[in-house]
Design a protein around this motif. Sequence first.
Motif, PDB file in Angstrom:
ATOM      1  N   UNK A  30      14.520  48.318 -42.695  1.00 23.27           N
ATOM      2  CA  UNK A  30      14.982  47.316 -41.736  1.00 23.27           C
ATOM      3  C   UNK A  30      15.055  47.913 -40.333  1.00 23.27           C
ATOM      4  N   UNK A  31      15.676  49.056 -40.211  1.00 28.60           N
ATOM      5  CA  UNK A  31      15.810  49.715 -38.901  1.00 28.60           C
ATOM      6  C   UNK A  31      14.428  50.008 -38.320  1.00 28.60           C
TER       7      UNK A  31
ATOM      8  N   UNK B 236      23.400  38.032 -57.679  1.00 23.72           N
ATOM      9  CA  UNK B 236      23.790  37.182 -56.537  1.00 23.72           C
ATOM     10  C   UNK B 236      23.495  37.816 -55.183  1.00 23.72           C
ATOM     11  N   UNK B 237      22.507  38.683 -55.090  1.00 25.14           N
ATOM     12  CA  UNK B 237      22.244  39.421 -53.855  1.00 25.14           C
ATOM     13  C   UNK B 237      21.833  38.527 -52.689  1.00 25.14           C
ATOM     14  N   UNK B 238      21.307  37.345 -52.980  1.00 27.38           N
ATOM     15  CA  UNK B 238      20.891  36.429 -51.913  1.00 27.38           C
ATOM     16  C   UNK B 238      22.016  35.518 -51.433  1.00 27.38           C
TER      17      UNK B 238
ATOM     18  N   UNK C 147      25.301  41.795 -49.864  1.00 28.66           N
ATOM     19  CA  UNK C 147      24.651  42.870 -49.116  1.00 28.66           C
ATOM     20  C   UNK C 147      23.252  42.509 -48.627  1.00 28.66           C
ATOM     21  N   UNK C 148      22.410  41.943 -49.491  1.00 30.54           N
ATOM     22  CA  UNK C 148      21.033  41.682 -49.078  1.00 30.54           C
ATOM     23  C   UNK C 148      20.974  40.540 -48.070  1.00 30.54           C
ATOM     24  N   UNK C 149      21.764  39.516 -48.283  1.00 28.80           N
ATOM     25  CA  UNK C 149      21.802  38.385 -47.362  1.00 28.80           C
ATOM     26  C   UNK C 149      22.203  38.861 -45.968  1.00 28.80           C
ATOM     27  N   UNK C 150      23.202  39.713 -45.903  1.00 29.01           N
ATOM     28  CA  UNK C 150      23.669  40.258 -44.619  1.00 29.01           C
ATOM     29  C   UNK C 150      22.584  41.137 -43.989  1.00 29.01           C
ATOM     30  N   UNK C 151      21.958  41.991 -44.786  1.00 27.01           N
ATOM     31  CA  UNK C 151      20.904  42.872 -44.274  1.00 27.01           C
ATOM     32  C   UNK C 151      19.716  42.052 -43.778  1.00 27.01           C
TER      33      UNK C 151
ATOM     34  N   UNK D  59      18.407  42.000 -39.982  1.00 24.27           N
ATOM     35  CA  UNK D  59      17.019  42.372 -39.727  1.00 24.27           C
ATOM     36  C   UNK D  59      16.326  41.273 -38.933  1.00 24.27           C
ATOM     37  N   UNK D  60      16.516  40.041 -39.358  1.00 21.89           N
ATOM     38  CA  UNK D  60      15.894  38.910 -38.670  1.00 21.89           C
ATOM     39  C   UNK D  60      16.353  38.835 -37.211  1.00 21.89           C
TER      40      UNK D  60
END
Length: 141
Positions: free
Chosen positions: A69-70, A115-117, A122-126, A130-131
Amino acid sequence: GVTSTARGIGLANKTVGGRSSAMGVYDKYKSVLEESWTTKKTELESYRHLADGKEQIGDIIKLELTGFSIWIVNEDIKQRTNADKDLGSSSLMQYFGQVKEVMKDAFPDLPIWINHDDSGQWYNILRQSTNTGVLRRVQQS
């Protein structure tokens, strides 16, 4: 059509192609670190036998996606078909999601995927961070 290769059983050919392109961008990121997804995946497989192996693998995958992401937020990534143009924000975000899917397919039984999405996970936030970063960088270009 639908592919029947071991790499993507039941996936549409377009999905397999998209994931392949995404992993090409991810491997550019990993080449900066003198690594590849293949070597990282082999390393992660070695943790499976440990009592807390799934947690360790999950933590490393989170770090991998955070590092990617970075990198995509800060790096000018050229189009494969037109080296004079950078990838746009929607392409970068599609690639980011496809890289996550490849990792999820490789290690589907990890607790990090539950439930990562969902909002607040965590993934939703990342993905949202990123977006935001990708959009900001593309607008400044």
